[in-house]
Motif scaffolding. Structure first.
Motif, PDB file in Angstrom:
ATOM      1  N   LEU A  36       2.834  -5.467  10.240  1.00 11.09           N
ATOM      2  CA  LEU A  36       2.868  -4.440   9.200  1.00 11.09           C
ATOM      3  C   LEU A  36       4.153  -3.611   9.319  1.00 11.09           C
ATOM      4  CD1 LEU A  36      -0.093  -2.282   8.056  1.00 11.09           C
ATOM      5  CD2 LEU A  36       2.054  -1.182   8.618  1.00 11.09           C
TER       6      LEU A  36
ATOM      7  N   ALA B 112       3.569   0.709   2.908  1.00  6.95           N
ATOM      8  CA  ALA B 112       3.235  -0.271   3.949  1.00  6.95           C
ATOM      9  C   ALA B 112       3.192  -1.664   3.337  1.00  6.95           C
ATOM     10  CB  ALA B 112       1.887   0.057   4.587  1.00  6.95           C
TER      11      ALA B 112
ATOM     12  N   TYR C 153       1.833   5.595  -1.149  1.00  7.98           N
ATOM     13  CA  TYR C 153       1.467   6.932  -1.584  1.00  7.98           C
ATOM     14  C   TYR C 153       2.720   7.593  -2.146  1.00  7.98           C
ATOM     15  CZ  TYR C 153       0.093  11.780  -1.679  1.00  7.98           C
ATOM     16  OH  TYR C 153      -0.154  13.051  -2.098  1.00  7.98           O
TER      17      TYR C 153
ATOM     18  N   THR D 209       4.774   7.326   1.223  1.00  8.18           N
ATOM     19  CA  THR D 209       4.659   6.318   2.286  1.00  8.18           C
ATOM     20  C   THR D 209       4.538   4.940   1.653  1.00  8.18           C
ATOM     21  OG1 THR D 209       2.237   6.466   2.389  1.00  8.18           O
ATOM     22  CG2 THR D 209       3.480   7.892   3.872  1.00  8.18           C
TER      23      THR D 209
ATOM     24  N   ASP E 196      -0.135   6.676  -4.858  1.00  4.01           N
ATOM     25  CA  ASP E 196      -0.579   5.440  -5.477  1.00  4.01           C
ATOM     26  C   ASP E 196      -0.284   5.529  -6.973  1.00  4.01           C
ATOM     27  OD1 ASP E 196      -1.637   2.914  -5.525  1.00  4.01           O
ATOM     28  OD2 ASP E 196      -3.704   3.520  -5.175  1.00  4.01           O
TER      29      ASP E 196
ATOM     30  N   ASP F 291       7.872   6.039   6.199  1.00  3.83           N
ATOM     31  CA  ASP F 291       7.759   7.404   5.703  1.00  3.83           C
ATOM     32  C   ASP F 291       9.052   8.106   6.087  1.00  3.83           C
ATOM     33  OD1 ASP F 291       7.541   8.355   8.381  1.00  3.83           O
ATOM     34  OD2 ASP F 291       5.365   8.275   8.310  1.00  3.83           O
ATOM     35  N   ALA F 292       9.202   9.367   5.701  1.00  5.53           N
ATOM     36  CA  ALA F 292      10.480  10.041   5.923  1.00  5.53           C
ATOM     37  C   ALA F 292      10.804  10.190   7.413  1.00  5.53           C
ATOM     38  CB  ALA F 292      10.482  11.407   5.233  1.00  5.53           C
ATOM     39  N   GLY F 293       9.803   9.980   8.267  1.00  2.73           N
ATOM     40  CA  GLY F 293      10.055  10.003   9.700  1.00  2.73           C
ATOM     41  C   GLY F 293      10.695   8.715  10.187  1.00  2.73           C
TER      42      GLY F 293
ATOM     43  N   LEU G 139       0.886  -1.168   0.000  1.00  6.33           N
ATOM     44  CA  LEU G 139       0.000   0.000   0.000  1.00  6.33           C
ATOM     45  C   LEU G 139       0.915   1.206   0.000  1.00  6.33           C
ATOM     46  CD1 LEU G 139      -3.162   0.414   0.699  1.00  6.33           C
ATOM     47  CD2 LEU G 139      -2.320   1.046   2.947  1.00  6.33           C
TER      48      LEU G 139
ATOM     49  N   TYR H  74       5.904  -0.214   8.029  1.00  6.53           N
ATOM     50  CA  TYR H  74       5.470   1.051   7.450  1.00  6.53           C
ATOM     51  C   TYR H  74       6.653   1.999   7.327  1.00  6.53           C
ATOM     52  CZ  TYR H  74       3.444   5.746   7.364  1.00  6.53           C
ATOM     53  OH  TYR H  74       3.138   7.039   7.040  1.00  6.53           O
TER      54      TYR H  74
ATOM     55  N   GLY I  32       7.473  12.956   0.970  1.00  3.24           N
ATOM     56  CA  GLY I  32       6.069  12.830   1.373  1.00  3.24           C
ATOM     57  C   GLY I  32       5.461  11.471   1.086  1.00  3.24           C
TER      58      GLY I  32
END
Lengths: 271, 271
Positions: free
Chosen positions: B201, B259, B153, B257, B155, B205-207, B151, B203, B255
């Motif tokens: 899961l 998963a 983004y 993401t 997409d 992101d840039a964090g 999953l 996951y 920005g």
């Protein structure tokens, strides 16, 4: 044509109210257990609807003060009744549009939003408005689902087709039910700091009977809610619809499994 | 035509060995932290490959005795070298086919399988065979991914198309890369008791910069591994392939993401 801002893809029926209440209580721990507000803090819940999450929030932080707003006076009335019934005295209800909040800058210590952004045509604008009413150093908490995360066995193209009906209808109404995966982007884009996103996967098989009930009463019931809309738009035939829904229920029986992921994001107002 | 049982969709190249080692170490905590075997217990790892998981297992349970088997002598040689390099003295390596194990009934206290069933044409038969070599009351632990869980983004249909190439090629080779969601069904069907499935899961992101590296070096590298196969079968054009891969990398930037969900199942031999 602009969608009516008070339209709600799932409708405002009694069955939907029951679904929302079940959703809130059935998912309370996984979604809300790590949201606690200090005594005396002022918390805005934007778009509280019928108060399904509101009473959970208010009970988890009994010494915080909540202001719960919604655009629908009918929903607010139900929310008020629900809060009274549950004995929550720390909530004030008020009619308001999230795009046009009747609060001055920095009015709140914290903001909480659950299952709202997915229904908005401009979630980024909403986040900007919410940021304005938040004091520097205050937090925003955002919880959203993502219908693209639905994963099940037995897999079924027919089941995916009926889910796609909900996704497409919601998008035509200006919303985005695939928004969970975008929360990181949206909160950063809106200028929040220290953004943290944590996905929450809900999984059901026959070894988790209580989770199976959640799949039926929350997810499948939500898809079933757009039946008439999907049929009248000619998105599916009657038999296709019935087959898709049957295949979704099949995932809750006899060796079936179902997984769905919610995304919870927290950000801070200011540097 | 029957696929060669020694074929492996991801290939047995140096780059794939690096990817597997990275995958094992990068996911060690999330996948393996809750697998510990008591002192003196006899544990079979079926299809250990180049030993990427084996050394993690053996280090986590230093007083258990491991027998690690694989169908490929070349992979076993690498696994042995790796175990020696890591100072793991509690592993015996042996060439064996999971469908035709050279062990008597009840030879092992526990069985461990990771990323094997997805490559087999008859995972249920493999589970039956593994159940036979397990003593009554012993456990089987199975870890598999599910490529349908990806999953991301932004997409992108192009990104989904290149993932679909991997899924389809693996299926044509007799495997099933959507098997994670089926573990509940398969273990119960094979007659294991007290089956428990827990999804994991991952996951990014840039964090979470370390998670972003996992997405690139494990997932995207795996998809890239079928490039020649997908191109030579005419499943995609060159530009479609490049665009899909670029869109996958895009989810690790700016920005974006990503998963992905693994499924871990544990079952018990006997009532």
């Amino acid at each position: 044509m602009e969608p009516d801002p008070r339209m709600y893809v799932h409708g405002r029926t009694v069955r939907e109210a029951e679904r929302l209440a079940y959703q809130a209580s059935g998912l309370a721990h996984i979604l809300h257990h790590d949201t606690r507000y200090p005594a005396g803090s002022q918390v805005l819940e934007a778009a509280c609807g019928i108060g399904a999450q509101t009473v959970i929030l208010a009970k988890n932080s009994p010494e915080a003060e909540f202001v719960a707003v919604d655009i629908s006076p009918e929903s607010l009335l139900q929310a008020e009744r629900k809060a009274a019934h549950e004995g929550c005295a720390n909530i004030t209800f008020r009619t308001a549009d999230v795009y046009d909040l009747p609060f001055g800058p920095g009015s709140f210590d914290h903001v909480f939003v659950c299952f709202l952004l997915e229904h908005l045509d401009d979630p980024l604008l909403a986040l900007h408005r919410l940021k304005t009413v938040l004091r520097p150093g205050g937090t925003i908490t955002v919880i959203e689902g993502d219908h693209g995360s639905a994963l099940f066995y037995p897999d079924s193209l027919d089941a995916h087709r009926v889910i796609r009906c909900l996704i497409d209808i919601q998008r035509e109404m200006g919303g985005n039910s695939l928004i969970g995966r975008e929360l990181w982007h949206l909160l950063n884009e809106a200028g929040f700091s220290y953004v943290q996103v944590s996905p929450r996967l809900v999984y059901a098989d026959a070894g988790h009977p209580e989770s199976i009930e959640k799949v039926k009463n929350i997810f499948i019931a939500m898809v079933e809610g757009v039946r008439e809309e999907a049929r009248s738009r000619g998105m599916v035939t009657g038999p296709e619809w019935e087959k898709g829904i049957r295949d979704l229920y099949r995932t809750t029986e006899n060796g079936g499994t179902f997984a769905y992921t919610f995304f919870k994001a927290v950000g801070v107002q200011g540097e």
